[in-house]
Design a protein around this motif. Structure first.
Motif, PDB file in Angstrom:
ATOM      1  N   ASP A 140       0.859  -1.180   0.000  1.00  0.00           N
ATOM      2  CA  ASP A 140       0.000   0.000   0.000  1.00  0.00           C
ATOM      3  C   ASP A 140       0.896   1.231   0.000  1.00  0.00           C
ATOM      4  OD1 ASP A 140      -1.680   2.198   0.757  1.00  0.00           O
ATOM      5  OD2 ASP A 140      -3.137   0.742   1.513  1.00  0.00           O
ATOM      6  N   HIS A 141       0.915   1.926  -1.155  1.00  0.00           N
ATOM      7  CA  HIS A 141       1.833   3.069  -1.260  1.00  0.00           C
ATOM      8  C   HIS A 141       1.436   4.229  -0.354  1.00  0.00           C
ATOM      9  CE1 HIS A 141       3.816   0.773  -4.083  1.00  0.00           C
ATOM     10  NE2 HIS A 141       3.872   1.573  -5.127  1.00  0.00           N
ATOM     11  N   GLY A 142       0.173   4.250   0.082  1.00  0.00           N
ATOM     12  CA  GLY A 142      -0.244   5.271   1.043  1.00  0.00           C
ATOM     13  C   GLY A 142       0.327   5.030   2.428  1.00  0.00           C
ATOM     14  N   SER A 143       0.954   3.875   2.619  1.00  0.00           N
ATOM     15  CA  SER A 143       1.564   3.550   3.915  1.00  0.00           C
ATOM     16  C   SER A 143       3.032   3.944   3.964  1.00  0.00           C
ATOM     17  CB  SER A 143       1.443   2.050   4.185  1.00  0.00           C
ATOM     18  OG  SER A 143       2.388   1.325   3.409  1.00  0.00           O
ATOM     19  N   ALA A 144       3.545   4.525   2.876  1.00  0.00           N
ATOM     20  CA  ALA A 144       4.964   4.902   2.833  1.00  0.00           C
ATOM     21  C   ALA A 144       5.161   6.261   3.497  1.00  0.00           C
ATOM     22  CB  ALA A 144       5.450   4.948   1.386  1.00  0.00           C
ATOM     23  N   TYR A 145       5.973   6.310   4.527  1.00  0.00           N
ATOM     24  CA  TYR A 145       6.371   7.590   5.109  1.00  0.00           C
ATOM     25  C   TYR A 145       7.787   7.439   5.625  1.00  0.00           C
ATOM     26  CZ  TYR A 145       4.585   5.309   9.320  1.00  0.00           C
ATOM     27  OH  TYR A 145       4.341   4.424  10.321  1.00  0.00           O
ATOM     28  N   PHE A 146       8.425   8.550   5.898  1.00  0.00           N
ATOM     29  CA  PHE A 146       9.865   8.496   6.083  1.00  0.00           C
ATOM     30  C   PHE A 146      10.347   9.754   6.793  1.00  0.00           C
ATOM     31  CE2 PHE A 146       8.190   9.025   1.829  1.00  0.00           C
ATOM     32  CZ  PHE A 146       8.425  10.360   1.592  1.00  0.00           C
ATOM     33  N   HIS A 147      11.582   9.664   7.252  1.00  0.00           N
ATOM     34  CA  HIS A 147      12.238  10.812   7.889  1.00  0.00           C
ATOM     35  C   HIS A 147      13.601  11.013   7.225  1.00  0.00           C
ATOM     36  CE1 HIS A 147      13.630  13.649  10.879  1.00  0.00           C
ATOM     37  NE2 HIS A 147      14.738  12.951  10.966  1.00  0.00           N
ATOM     38  N   PRO A 148      13.956  12.214   6.827  1.00  0.00           N
ATOM     39  CA  PRO A 148      13.149  13.437   6.905  1.00  0.00           C
ATOM     40  C   PRO A 148      11.934  13.366   5.976  1.00  0.00           C
ATOM     41  CG  PRO A 148      15.486  13.932   6.496  1.00  0.00           C
ATOM     42  CD  PRO A 148      15.327  12.475   6.322  1.00  0.00           C
ATOM     43  N   ASP A 149      10.827  13.925   6.452  1.00  0.00           N
ATOM     44  CA  ASP A 149       9.613  13.964   5.641  1.00  0.00           C
ATOM     45  C   ASP A 149       9.864  14.878   4.439  1.00  0.00           C
ATOM     46  OD1 ASP A 149       7.044  13.443   4.852  1.00  0.00           O
ATOM     47  OD2 ASP A 149       6.069  14.590   6.440  1.00  0.00           O
ATOM     48  N   SER A 150       9.129  14.647   3.362  1.00  0.00           N
ATOM     49  CA  SER A 150       9.325  15.445   2.160  1.00  0.00           C
ATOM     50  C   SER A 150       8.064  15.422   1.313  1.00  0.00           C
ATOM     51  CB  SER A 150      10.497  14.877   1.341  1.00  0.00           C
ATOM     52  OG  SER A 150      10.415  15.313   0.001  1.00  0.00           O
ATOM     53  N   ALA A 151       7.441  16.586   1.158  1.00  0.00           N
ATOM     54  CA  ALA A 151       6.235  16.675   0.332  1.00  0.00           C
ATOM     55  C   ALA A 151       6.579  16.370  -1.128  1.00  0.00           C
ATOM     56  CB  ALA A 151       5.617  18.071   0.461  1.00  0.00           C
ATOM     57  N   ILE A 152       7.799  16.715  -1.545  1.00  0.00           N
ATOM     58  CA  ILE A 152       8.195  16.471  -2.939  1.00  0.00           C
ATOM     59  C   ILE A 152       8.368  14.970  -3.178  1.00  0.00           C
ATOM     60  CG2 ILE A 152      10.102  16.789  -4.556  1.00  0.00           C
ATOM     61  CD1 ILE A 152      10.304  19.663  -3.658  1.00  0.00           C
ATOM     62  N   ALA A 153       8.941  14.263  -2.218  1.00  0.00           N
ATOM     63  CA  ALA A 153       9.054  12.808  -2.364  1.00  0.00           C
ATOM     64  C   ALA A 153       7.664  12.183  -2.432  1.00  0.00           C
ATOM     65  CB  ALA A 153       9.850  12.215  -1.199  1.00  0.00           C
ATOM     66  N   GLN A 154       6.719  12.710  -1.631  1.00  0.00           N
ATOM     67  CA  GLN A 154       5.355  12.175  -1.695  1.00  0.00           C
ATOM     68  C   GLN A 154       4.726  12.466  -3.065  1.00  0.00           C
ATOM     69  OE1 GLN A 154       3.953  10.035   0.150  1.00  0.00           O
ATOM     70  NE2 GLN A 154       4.724  10.190   2.248  1.00  0.00           N
ATOM     71  N   ARG A 155       5.097  13.586  -3.679  1.00  0.00           N
ATOM     72  CA  ARG A 155       4.576  13.872  -5.028  1.00  0.00           C
ATOM     73  C   ARG A 155       5.119  12.874  -6.039  1.00  0.00           C
ATOM     74  NH1 ARG A 155       4.674  19.566  -7.556  1.00  0.00           N
ATOM     75  NH2 ARG A 155       3.713  18.258  -9.159  1.00  0.00           N
ATOM     76  N   GLN A 160       3.585   7.426  -9.252  1.00  0.00           N
ATOM     77  CA  GLN A 160       3.487   5.975  -9.419  1.00  0.00           C
ATOM     78  C   GLN A 160       2.048   5.525  -9.170  1.00  0.00           C
ATOM     79  OE1 GLN A 160       3.003   3.047  -7.765  1.00  0.00           O
ATOM     80  NE2 GLN A 160       3.957   1.739  -9.291  1.00  0.00           N
ATOM     81  N   VAL A 161       1.437   6.067  -8.106  1.00  0.00           N
ATOM     82  CA  VAL A 161       0.058   5.709  -7.766  1.00  0.00           C
ATOM     83  C   VAL A 161      -0.891   6.110  -8.902  1.00  0.00           C
ATOM     84  CG1 VAL A 161      -1.838   6.166  -6.143  1.00  0.00           C
ATOM     85  CG2 VAL A 161       0.498   5.843  -5.278  1.00  0.00           C
ATOM     86  N   GLU A 162      -0.705   7.314  -9.428  1.00  0.00           N
ATOM     87  CA  GLU A 162      -1.587   7.818 -10.482  1.00  0.00           C
ATOM     88  C   GLU A 162      -1.435   7.014 -11.772  1.00  0.00           C
ATOM     89  OE1 GLU A 162      -4.055   9.633 -10.732  1.00  0.00           O
ATOM     90  OE2 GLU A 162      -4.182  10.124 -12.872  1.00  0.00           O
ATOM     91  N   LEU A 163      -0.193   6.680 -12.143  1.00  0.00           N
ATOM     92  CA  LEU A 163       0.013   5.897 -13.371  1.00  0.00           C
ATOM     93  C   LEU A 163      -0.581   4.499 -13.227  1.00  0.00           C
ATOM     94  CD1 LEU A 163       3.615   7.094 -14.232  1.00  0.00           C
ATOM     95  CD2 LEU A 163       1.503   7.618 -15.494  1.00  0.00           C
ATOM     96  N   GLY A 168      -5.460   1.017 -14.669  1.00  0.00           N
ATOM     97  CA  GLY A 168      -6.548   0.166 -14.180  1.00  0.00           C
ATOM     98  C   GLY A 168      -6.283  -0.459 -12.821  1.00  0.00           C
ATOM     99  N   GLY A 169      -5.120  -0.166 -12.227  1.00  0.00           N
ATOM    100  CA  GLY A 169      -4.765  -0.795 -10.959  1.00  0.00           C
ATOM    101  C   GLY A 169      -4.963   0.119  -9.772  1.00  0.00           C
ATOM    102  N   ASN A 170      -4.433  -0.312  -8.626  1.00  0.00           N
ATOM    103  CA  ASN A 170      -4.585   0.436  -7.379  1.00  0.00           C
ATOM    104  C   ASN A 170      -3.378   0.152  -6.487  1.00  0.00           C
ATOM    105  OD1 ASN A 170      -5.250   1.539  -4.942  1.00  0.00           O
ATOM    106  ND2 ASN A 170      -7.199   0.442  -4.712  1.00  0.00           N
ATOM    107  N   ALA A 171      -2.469   1.128  -6.420  1.00  0.00           N
ATOM    108  CA  ALA A 171      -1.239   0.945  -5.641  1.00  0.00           C
ATOM    109  C   ALA A 171      -1.483   1.049  -4.136  1.00  0.00           C
ATOM    110  CB  ALA A 171      -0.192   1.972  -6.080  1.00  0.00           C
ATOM    111  N   CYS A 172      -2.693   1.416  -3.745  1.00  0.00           N
ATOM    112  CA  CYS A 172      -3.017   1.558  -2.317  1.00  0.00           C
ATOM    113  C   CYS A 172      -4.047   0.515  -1.900  1.00  0.00           C
ATOM    114  CB  CYS A 172      -3.525   2.970  -2.030  1.00  0.00           C
ATOM    115  SG  CYS A 172      -2.330   4.257  -2.452  1.00  0.00           S
ATOM    116  N   ILE A 173      -3.978  -0.665  -2.510  1.00  0.00           N
ATOM    117  CA  ILE A 173      -5.025  -1.667  -2.297  1.00  0.00           C
ATOM    118  C   ILE A 173      -4.839  -2.447  -0.991  1.00  0.00           C
ATOM    119  CG2 ILE A 173      -3.948  -3.638  -3.487  1.00  0.00           C
ATOM    120  CD1 ILE A 173      -6.711  -4.101  -4.843  1.00  0.00           C
ATOM    121  N   GLY A 174      -3.633  -2.410  -0.411  1.00  0.00           N
ATOM    122  CA  GLY A 174      -3.368  -3.234   0.769  1.00  0.00           C
ATOM    123  C   GLY A 174      -4.384  -3.042   1.878  1.00  0.00           C
TER     124      GLY A 174
END
Lengths: 278, 278
Positions: A140-155, A160-163, A168-174
């Motif tokens: 689940d890509h929505g479960s990815a977080y990290f330090h240092p936090d970065s809004a640009i890394a989340q973008r 990847q999630v949008e593509l 037709g898929g779902n990267a946050c399906i977990g």
């Protein structure tokens, strides 16, 4: 969690993932001797090796629709000295098996690619004997977080999630395994999260997971993301740099996989019930 | 994970949290008989009860600067029939203890409120005997995700994070425990994530955690968030509704706490080293 299922870079990444995270994911997945187990969408066999090794008495049938991946899976299982796997070139929605011909089904990193994961789980249910089990793994890509936090890394991750969504898929399906299994008519789904927590005390995970699995997977969509103009090159590249930053000695990276196990009802449900097959 | 530390609603929320998540958080936290343990910022005693119960032979000293909270903690520990806790009204940065007078220190949901958590950890280190341990717990609001996903719910959560930031704290500090402990000069920090995964198979957690801990905590910042105009009422309320939506039978909610354990170096480090005290 793969994108194309083959290609040298993806294979390396999958292998790295298998080597470092495999115990966390599959350590408690064992099928009894004599049972017949179907692996859906085995890809390059990264999970097949663990599956076959952990259940040496089970007879495993693994299939994929991608011939290049399947060839790699056959090599990999042979190289591991495992002889309890049969391979088949086939498509999930056109399988040559009879109904109720498997004791257990194993589905790892497949549902995330499907437009209708519930239909796939219902189809799998037809192949299961009553009382048989399905075991499903998804990230689940929505479960990815990290330090240092970065809004640009989340973008960059969001690209990847949008593509995957556009494909037709779902990267946050977990996080959805529980409702998906219920909606597909399984009994008593049990879902457990499996957190990959990475800091400098596990340098092997920093390298194999933070860098060579997750960051590489996001970096792999660069050209496609730029081509469809959902991000500019400078922002994307800065996002990838920030993901690498989380692999520095004071960095931390977290990602969660989900394992779901559920049973096919022992008695066929009546038509019109929640458990109705497609 | 508390905001003010007292007030009827917060107390209920803390109690709910303690009842449902306490085993996940504290089940493996035990201190040996005869050891002297300091609990920093015990608040209303929600964690103190578990701490004292799990380590019946340890002598616990718990303090807080908020008298109302402390009074509630004293009541709560007495009601639990525990007699191995001494309470003290004191401030972390003006404690009456001698250096190296504790075997272990326990710090739960405190660092998130501090402008300088490293200074607090360094101060705690002065109170520890060489070779003694610090045990730290923190949540991380960036680890909250749910199904159905909702950008508006994430905006409501972001209000809580932003208000805590303006108050000098950090609601996403959980992921940082490892670098914080290293930077404060502790040896060999070991950090483990503790995921609260909630679906309809655990209705007690749906109620006590998704609704009465997390959603209530976010909802509690409504007036303040509106007053400083970081969100409008309609958006905030829709966000809270979407958090409640994740508590429906097909919903899922995930949140991760982090536990960090680290040792004070057995020999005092030389001046100028990473382990230098403030």
């Amino acid at each position: 969690m793969y994108i194309h299922g083959y290609g040298e870079r993806e294979s390396e990444r999958l292998l790295a993932q298998a080597a470092s995270v495999v115990r966390l994911l599959h350590g408690d997945t064992r099928f009894p001797p004599g049972s017949r187990v179907l692996e859906v969408g085995c890809g390059t066999g990264a999970q097949t090796v663990s599956l076959a090794r952990n259940s040496p008495g089970a007879q495993i049938v693994a299939f994929d629709h991608a011939i290049a991946s399947l060839a790699r899976a056959i090599e990999r299982v042979a190289a591991a000295g495992l002889s309890n796997v049969e391979f088949l070139h086939a498509d999930l929605f056109a399988l040559p098996f009879e109904a109720e011909s498997f004791d257990h089904v194993f589905v790892c990193f497949v549902l995330e690619h499907l437009t209708n994961p519930i239909a796939a789980l219902q189809l799998v249910k037809l192949l299961l004997k009553p009382g048989g089990s399905v075991t499903v793994f998804e990230g689940d890509h929505g479960s990815a977080y990290f330090h240092p936090d970065s809004a640009i890394a989340q973008r960059a991750i969001a690209c990847q999630v949008e593509l995957q969504r556009r494909a037709g898929g779902n990267a946050c399906i977990g996080r959805q395994l529980y409702p998906l299994l219920v909606q597909a008519g399984y009994d008593a789904p049990s879902v457990t999260p499996r957190v990959v927590y990475v800091d400098a005390t596990t340098p092997d995970l920093v390298d194999s997971f933070t860098r060579k699995t997750f960051t590489w997977m996001v970096a792999a969509v660069r050209e496609e993301a730029l081509a469809v103009r959902i991000i500019d090159a400078a922002t994307f590249d800065a996002g990838i740099r920030d993901l690498h930053r989380a692999a520095e000695p004071d960095g931390v990276f977290c990602y969660t996989f989900f394992k779901g196990v559920a049973a096919k009802p022992a008695h066929l449900p009546q038509e019109g019930s929640n458990g109705r097959d497609v």
